[in-house]
Design a protein around this motif. Sequence first.
Motif, mmCIF file in Angstrom:
data_model
loop_
_atom_site.group_PDB
_atom_site.id
_atom_site.type_symbol
_atom_site.label_atom_id
_atom_site.label_comp_id
_atom_site.label_asym_id
_atom_site.label_seq_id
_atom_site.Cartn_x
_atom_site.Cartn_y
_atom_site.Cartn_z
ATOM 1 N N THR A 188 4.820 -24.530 -14.354
ATOM 2 C CA THR A 188 3.952 -23.834 -13.525
ATOM 3 C C THR A 188 2.278 -24.148 -13.686
ATOM 4 N N ASP A 189 1.988 -24.498 -14.670
ATOM 5 C CA ASP A 189 0.585 -24.777 -14.744
ATOM 6 C C ASP A 189 0.386 -26.185 -14.141
ATOM 7 N N ASN A 197 -0.141 -13.660 -12.634
ATOM 8 C CA ASN A 197 -1.314 -13.028 -11.994
ATOM 9 C C ASN A 197 -2.026 -12.031 -12.989
ATOM 10 N N LEU A 198 -1.530 -11.751 -14.139
ATOM 11 C CA LEU A 198 -2.208 -10.560 -14.665
ATOM 12 C C LEU A 198 -3.499 -11.202 -15.455
ATOM 13 N N PRO A 199 -4.566 -10.555 -15.548
ATOM 14 C CA PRO A 199 -5.639 -11.120 -16.064
ATOM 15 C C PRO A 199 -5.471 -11.420 -17.771
ATOM 16 N N ASN A 200 -5.140 -10.315 -18.262
ATOM 17 C CA ASN A 200 -4.746 -10.516 -19.879
ATOM 18 C C ASN A 200 -3.989 -9.452 -20.519
ATOM 19 N N GLU A 201 -3.308 -8.838 -19.635
ATOM 20 C CA GLU A 201 -2.524 -7.817 -20.339
ATOM 21 C C GLU A 201 -1.271 -8.479 -20.471
ATOM 22 N N GLY A 202 -0.455 -7.930 -21.514
ATOM 23 C CA GLY A 202 0.735 -8.362 -21.832
ATOM 24 C C GLY A 202 1.032 -9.582 -22.349
ATOM 25 N N GLU A 203 2.221 -9.925 -23.113
ATOM 26 C CA GLU A 203 2.481 -11.290 -23.845
ATOM 27 C C GLU A 203 2.413 -12.487 -22.740
ATOM 28 N N PHE A 204 2.656 -12.302 -21.631
ATOM 29 C CA PHE A 204 2.764 -13.425 -20.498
ATOM 30 C C PHE A 204 1.249 -13.994 -20.174
ATOM 31 N N ALA A 205 0.464 -12.850 -19.796
ATOM 32 C CA ALA A 205 -0.966 -13.356 -19.228
ATOM 33 C C ALA A 205 -1.399 -14.163 -20.645
ATOM 34 N N LYS A 206 -1.319 -13.308 -21.693
ATOM 35 C CA LYS A 206 -2.099 -13.860 -23.082
ATOM 36 C C LYS A 206 -1.471 -15.267 -23.149
ATOM 37 N N TRP A 207 -0.225 -15.612 -23.108
ATOM 38 C CA TRP A 207 0.347 -17.063 -23.187
ATOM 39 C C TRP A 207 -0.119 -18.140 -22.184
ATOM 40 N N ARG A 208 -0.644 -17.433 -21.091
ATOM 41 C CA ARG A 208 -1.224 -18.448 -20.084
ATOM 42 C C ARG A 208 -2.476 -18.763 -20.537
ATOM 43 N N HIS A 231 -3.587 -17.372 -12.260
ATOM 44 C CA HIS A 231 -3.370 -18.501 -11.074
ATOM 45 C C HIS A 231 -3.208 -17.689 -9.679
ATOM 46 N N LYS A 232 -3.323 -16.430 -9.705
ATOM 47 C CA LYS A 232 -3.275 -15.765 -8.280
ATOM 48 C C LYS A 232 -2.125 -16.340 -7.396
ATOM 49 N N VAL A 233 -0.977 -16.163 -7.747
ATOM 50 C CA VAL A 233 0.268 -16.552 -6.904
ATOM 51 C C VAL A 233 0.462 -15.438 -5.778
ATOM 52 N N LYS A 234 0.292 -15.661 -4.459
ATOM 53 C CA LYS A 234 0.187 -14.710 -3.680
ATOM 54 C C LYS A 234 1.826 -14.450 -3.170
ATOM 55 N N TYR A 235 2.340 -15.719 -2.816
ATOM 56 C CA TYR A 235 3.554 -15.624 -2.542
ATOM 57 C C TYR A 235 4.701 -15.759 -3.455
#
Length: 500
Positions: A102-103, A138-149, A158-162
Amino acid sequence: MKLYVLKERELGKRDPMIYGHFIEHFHRQIYGGVYDPGNELSDEDGFRADVLDAMRKIKVPILRWPGGCFVSSYHWKNAVGSNRKPMFDKAWRVEDPNTFGTDEYIKMCRKIGCEPYICTNAGTGTAEEMSDWAEYCNLPNEGEFAKWRIENGYEEPHKVKYWSIGNENYGFWEIGAKTAEEWGRLVAEASKMIKHVDPTTELTAAALADINWNIHLLENSGQFLDWISIHEYWDGIHNDNNYADYEQVMAYTANLNTSIEKVRGLLTAMQLDKRIRIAFDEWNLRGWYHPNVHTIRQGVTKEEYLYPRDENDDNTKYTMADAVFTACFLNTCNRNCDIVGMANFAPIVNTRGCIYTYPKGIVLRSTYHVFDLYVNYLGDIVLDSFSPKPPLMTVKNKAGKEVTVEQLDIVATSFSDKEGYAIAAVNKSADEEVKFSLDLCGEGEVVRYYISGNSTESYNDVDHTEVTIRREELGVFKRGMEITAEPHSVNIIQIGAANN
Ligand code: AHR
């Protein structure tokens, strides 16, 4: 032939995403294609700089990834962070190192300047895994996955719209294939969860020109969807690589809008046509050649199912047939711009793509120049036009049946940001030029940009160039001016639209 163009009657403004593309973890599209760390032509992030340049030149607006069949048993979490786990890709029966995840994909999209568009795993995946992916992106920092990013070095979302839910889950060949009833429910739950993560996302789901499948899909999840996805490869040579010849390819142009009309009809009947648009998010003249894998009977030896994929790399096979067909399909998308908002050429790099890579460079196949013509010379406002007596031609399809098609495929456009017109005119004839006069209110210099090749079989390869864009100045426009289009040519005629 006389062509009447009515500038006052605008059919619509085409979405630039009809010139979109698709790239899959298949053969050499990613590894050895756009992503080639260690190659002297690659940049600091391992992306082929020459490939990215070529993508930027045709202003790739959106790039669908990572599949395709590949995605239906892909788990995104194995391909982010420092602990990448190689996976056995059960769709294509090869190991994927997961070093491109993804990154890396997002970084590539930023370099190209295109919208990312992620297709999720609705085969073996769950609604939760799909929405976790949206959290990560897409989440700024909430939850484990945004924190992982953030931990992986990407502070900003990453702001993935589609996002697409699934890929061809209607097909027996797809891992995690579903019934229409199962599909509607899964899409409803997955889209609900993704919208709960990020309501600004635009969602689509795997569909096809089939009323039963689409009714279940739309009845269960129409309220969450912004798009409906369909795919089409007209010369279905996945298993035999038996290419339709030029004349047979022209026969396919008789039904380029069949799927669009079927899906439009259902959306209209369900009063969804003003809210849900069509994403034709995989299309190409020819299916990809991968024998004995996209089927019930799996090949046993690599000679049976793996090595033949290299035959997709035969550049001599991508000729003016592909270019003429591709232009006719793009004309179809322009004519249907009120409901077709996205189309993704499948794929963009290698396999049947418009850009071919080899260790020391790239080849721009004939179809690349069609995208260059349409993206850089055609207008964005589609106008009504008609011709009382369009010339017809009769060709034989692959079954040997005679098919009558219009010889000239035309779309008239104007520009939202400048004066003038641009007319896309595709002459499908293998051996006859066609003359047409333009009846429109215009002025200024007339310039024709076109590709035709030396014959229907013209192609580009390493140290072999037959198809490039040529430019012809035709003088000052006069009403009724006559234009000549060579056989097997794709033309954009600009009137008073010089890039001022
Ligand atoms: O041949 C390639 C496959 O075609 C894609 O992975 C899939 O989406 C379609 O069936």
